[in-house]
Design a protein around this motif. Structure first.
Motif, PDB file in Angstrom:
ATOM      1  N   THR A  10       0.830  -1.199   0.000  1.00 41.56           N
ATOM      2  CA  THR A  10       0.000   0.000   0.000  1.00 41.56           C
ATOM      3  C   THR A  10       0.866   1.252   0.000  1.00 41.56           C
ATOM      4  O   THR A  10       0.584   2.214  -0.732  1.00 41.56           O
ATOM      5  N   THR A  55      -8.381   3.532  -0.877  1.00 42.45           N
ATOM      6  CA  THR A  55      -8.846   2.507  -1.813  1.00 42.45           C
ATOM      7  C   THR A  55      -8.313   1.141  -1.427  1.00 42.45           C
ATOM      8  O   THR A  55      -9.037   0.140  -1.447  1.00 42.45           O
ATOM      9  N   ALA A  56      -7.029   1.079  -1.041  1.00 44.15           N
ATOM     10  CA  ALA A  56      -6.441  -0.193  -0.630  1.00 44.15           C
ATOM     11  C   ALA A  56      -7.129  -0.735   0.609  1.00 44.15           C
ATOM     12  O   ALA A  56      -7.449  -1.922   0.692  1.00 44.15           O
ATOM     13  N   GLY A  58     -10.181   0.032   1.691  1.00 36.58           N
ATOM     14  CA  GLY A  58     -11.567  -0.273   1.373  1.00 36.58           C
ATOM     15  C   GLY A  58     -11.759  -1.530   0.561  1.00 36.58           C
ATOM     16  O   GLY A  58     -12.819  -2.151   0.595  1.00 36.58           O
ATOM     17  N   THR A  59     -10.745  -1.932  -0.171  1.00 38.68           N
ATOM     18  CA  THR A  59     -10.857  -3.125  -1.008  1.00 38.68           C
ATOM     19  C   THR A  59     -10.038  -4.288  -0.452  1.00 38.68           C
ATOM     20  O   THR A  59      -9.793  -5.260  -1.147  1.00 38.68           O
ATOM     21  N   ALA A  60      -9.636  -4.214   0.805  1.00 34.79           N
ATOM     22  CA  ALA A  60      -8.764  -5.238   1.395  1.00 34.79           C
ATOM     23  C   ALA A  60      -9.389  -6.622   1.400  1.00 34.79           C
ATOM     24  O   ALA A  60      -8.699  -7.614   1.263  1.00 34.79           O
ATOM     25  N   ILE A  62     -11.395  -7.873  -0.825  1.00 31.30           N
ATOM     26  CA  ILE A  62     -11.768  -8.297  -2.171  1.00 31.30           C
ATOM     27  C   ILE A  62     -10.538  -8.883  -2.868  1.00 31.30           C
ATOM     28  O   ILE A  62      -9.465  -8.308  -2.802  1.00 31.30           O
ATOM     29  N   GLY A  63     -10.691  -9.984  -3.532  1.00 32.35           N
ATOM     30  CA  GLY A  63      -9.590 -10.565  -4.295  1.00 32.35           C
ATOM     31  C   GLY A  63      -8.734 -11.492  -3.460  1.00 32.35           C
ATOM     32  O   GLY A  63      -8.904 -11.616  -2.250  1.00 32.35           O
ATOM     33  N   PRO A  67      -3.394  -5.248  -1.744  1.00 34.09           N
ATOM     34  CA  PRO A  67      -4.349  -4.157  -1.727  1.00 34.09           C
ATOM     35  C   PRO A  67      -5.028  -3.900  -3.069  1.00 34.09           C
ATOM     36  O   PRO A  67      -6.012  -3.192  -3.127  1.00 34.09           O
ATOM     37  N   VAL A  69      -7.404  -4.574  -6.223  1.00 32.92           N
ATOM     38  CA  VAL A  69      -8.630  -5.334  -6.443  1.00 32.92           C
ATOM     39  C   VAL A  69      -8.406  -6.445  -7.460  1.00 32.92           C
ATOM     40  O   VAL A  69      -8.910  -7.553  -7.323  1.00 32.92           O
TER      41      VAL A  69
END
Length: 89
Positions: A10, A55-56, A58-60, A62-63, A67, A69
């Motif tokens: 990140t 963003t990193a 908030g999308t931690a 996912i995937g 970081p 997506v």
């Protein structure tokens, strides 16, 4: 999100985003470097870096990892900069 590898990746992305945003502001100004409003340019780049971190975070969840997506694990195994070393038992 709670690993050191996540925060290293990140931080790398935030620094890269900061540099890209700063370069974009400087080029968009199309002025000499002595005429640039550095406070505004650095503020814009800092905000972009902050958004990269948010963003990193908030999308931690996912995937598969990291970081990003759309990141996918590589076939070559663990990455030494982001994956902790294996311990022997």
């Amino acid at each position: 999100m709670w690993s050191i590898g996540f925060w290293k990746a990140t931080a790398e992305r935030a620094i890269r985003t900061f540099a890209q945003a700063l370069a974009a502001v400087l080029v968009a100004g199309a002025t000499s470097l002595l005429d640039v409003d550095w406070a505004a340019a650095l503020g814009t780049a800092g905000l972009a870096a902050l958004l990269a971190v948010l963003t990193a975070v908030g999308t931690a969840g996912i995937g598969p990892h990291g970081p990003g997506v759309l990141e996918a694990p590589t076939a070559s195994g663990p990455h030494p900069a982001t994956d902790p070393p294996a311990t022997r038992t």
